[in-house]
Motif scaffolding. Sequence first.
Motif, PDB file in Angstrom:
ATOM      1  N   GLY A  67       0.837  -1.192   0.000  1.00  0.00           N
ATOM      2  CA  GLY A  67       0.000   0.000   0.000  1.00  0.00           C
ATOM      3  C   GLY A  67       0.868   1.235   0.000  1.00  0.00           C
ATOM      4  O   GLY A  67       2.092   1.163  -0.178  1.00  0.00           O
ATOM      5  N   PRO A  68       0.289   2.411   0.212  1.00  0.00           N
ATOM      6  CA  PRO A  68       1.070   3.653   0.220  1.00  0.00           C
ATOM      7  C   PRO A  68       2.194   3.618   1.268  1.00  0.00           C
ATOM      8  O   PRO A  68       1.946   3.476   2.450  1.00  0.00           O
ATOM      9  N   PHE A 124       0.441  -2.577  -6.447  1.00  0.00           N
ATOM     10  CA  PHE A 124      -0.097  -1.691  -5.408  1.00  0.00           C
ATOM     11  C   PHE A 124       0.446  -0.289  -5.624  1.00  0.00           C
ATOM     12  O   PHE A 124       1.424  -0.091  -6.371  1.00  0.00           O
ATOM     13  N   ASN A 125      -0.144   0.680  -4.969  1.00  0.00           N
ATOM     14  CA  ASN A 125       0.244   2.080  -5.127  1.00  0.00           C
ATOM     15  C   ASN A 125       1.243   2.462  -4.038  1.00  0.00           C
ATOM     16  O   ASN A 125       0.874   3.016  -2.997  1.00  0.00           O
ATOM     17  N   LEU A 172       3.556   4.764  -4.100  1.00  0.00           N
ATOM     18  CA  LEU A 172       3.795   6.208  -4.014  1.00  0.00           C
ATOM     19  C   LEU A 172       2.541   6.972  -3.605  1.00  0.00           C
ATOM     20  O   LEU A 172       2.398   8.159  -3.923  1.00  0.00           O
ATOM     21  N   GLY A 173       1.653   6.306  -2.853  1.00  0.00           N
ATOM     22  CA  GLY A 173       0.440   6.970  -2.407  1.00  0.00           C
ATOM     23  C   GLY A 173       0.670   8.001  -1.327  1.00  0.00           C
ATOM     24  O   GLY A 173      -0.217   8.812  -1.038  1.00  0.00           O
ATOM     25  N   GLY A 218       6.421   6.536   0.563  1.00  0.00           N
ATOM     26  CA  GLY A 218       6.726   5.676  -0.567  1.00  0.00           C
ATOM     27  C   GLY A 218       7.986   6.119  -1.299  1.00  0.00           C
ATOM     28  O   GLY A 218       8.864   5.302  -1.605  1.00  0.00           O
ATOM     29  N   ALA A 232       8.211   2.640  -8.817  1.00  0.00           N
ATOM     30  CA  ALA A 232       6.856   2.106  -8.662  1.00  0.00           C
ATOM     31  C   ALA A 232       5.978   2.874  -9.635  1.00  0.00           C
ATOM     32  O   ALA A 232       5.314   3.848  -9.270  1.00  0.00           O
ATOM     33  N   LEU A 278       3.115   3.918 -12.440  1.00  0.00           N
ATOM     34  CA  LEU A 278       1.691   3.742 -12.662  1.00  0.00           C
ATOM     35  C   LEU A 278       1.492   2.973 -13.958  1.00  0.00           C
ATOM     36  O   LEU A 278       2.101   3.306 -14.988  1.00  0.00           O
ATOM     37  N   GLU A 279       0.653   1.960 -13.915  1.00  0.00           N
ATOM     38  CA  GLU A 279       0.497   1.083 -15.066  1.00  0.00           C
ATOM     39  C   GLU A 279      -0.075   1.813 -16.269  1.00  0.00           C
ATOM     40  O   GLU A 279       0.166   1.429 -17.418  1.00  0.00           O
ATOM     41  N   SER A 282       0.567   4.989 -17.071  1.00  0.00           N
ATOM     42  CA  SER A 282       1.479   6.023 -17.569  1.00  0.00           C
ATOM     43  C   SER A 282       2.288   5.469 -18.743  1.00  0.00           C
ATOM     44  O   SER A 282       2.341   4.267 -18.987  1.00  0.00           O
ATOM     45  N   GLY A 316       5.096   3.370 -17.393  1.00  0.00           N
ATOM     46  CA  GLY A 316       4.553   2.119 -16.884  1.00  0.00           C
ATOM     47  C   GLY A 316       4.183   1.171 -18.002  1.00  0.00           C
ATOM     48  O   GLY A 316       4.428  -0.045 -17.908  1.00  0.00           O
TER      49      GLY A 316
END
Length: 352
Positions: free
Chosen positions: A231-232, A282-283, A285-286, A290, A310, A312-313, A315, A318
């Motif tokens: 998680g973050p 998972f995120n 960099l929330g 992170g 990490a 973003l899928e 982007s 990503g």
Amino acid sequence: MSPAQVFWAVLKVQAVWRGKIKRRLIQQEHEAASRIQRRFRKHSQSRPETAKEDTTKESEKDDFVSKSIKDRKEARVSRSRDWKEEGQILRPDYDSEIAIGKTTQDQLNLYQDDIVQTRWLAAQSLEANIIGYPILKANELAKQKRALTDEEKASLKPTLRRPKLLVVASNLKKGHYLESHVTKKEKHILTVRYDFENTTFKDLMEQMKDKLNAYQRDCKAESIAFFCQGGPGHMYLLKTRVVTPQKIVKKGQEDMLEFFKELGDVMTRCPPQDAAVYFLGFNLLGNDQGQKLLDTLTEVVRPNIVRFEALLERSRDGRNMLEGYFDLKRFKFWKSQLRSSLTEIDWKDTEE
């Protein structure tokens, strides 16, 4: 720097250090001998009258000496020998009993950066020979400090394609489909699926090294993608072992720290800018923690140079990263099925 140059550089550093230590020991011996001689001369000059008294009492000492010699022989036979056990001499543990002096340690520390750099360059040369990477040409182009042309970039590609490692936790929902249906069927893409509940950090590192050695002995990974839960600001590579910036350096978490240090050793150095580790699923960099975790890992693996990301899928970066591991159409379909209550996935819709 070629392997031969690295080898001779190491020998030169060692020779200079040994020569310096030897000269210091010789100087200390000369100073000690001179000090003893000065004290003896001073002692002899200050007691001239005692010489006569010593000669007159010499005869009286003879009887005492003969008796004392006999007593000493008896004492040697009867005394206890704690330093022997069952006829074997117990030698001292020199590693634990002999300590380096502070001055010597400070001088040794001056060479530490050179030693670390030499070891790193030697490891880079070894990897370059294994994968056929033109390291001398790469160094010459790097000195020019300019953007490389497409032709120059093509000439720097190694003859052996560096492997990409996908590490999947067993608790990842429908994670077994990643290896069987989603991952590209290419030789250089390797998959490690480990037991989330029972695996230790040491076991996980051994599984990763076994995969790399099976591909090519002593080969390094171009990139490693961890697909796990988190998680973050935190992640769980293993059960009950949360990875955070604070946990990595906390006392009692040495196995976690050692795992990430070794992670830097299995990453490519040809060139080091290509080495990357990704965290997926998972995120991370929330929150601010992170990014702090990624920065901490970057420092832990030094002197190795590794990018921890990490992405973003959705982007652009990503998407490019995912294309290096997966069939994107199948990956998106797999993601859409994660919330389904069905245990099996029908892949017919993804077939062309």
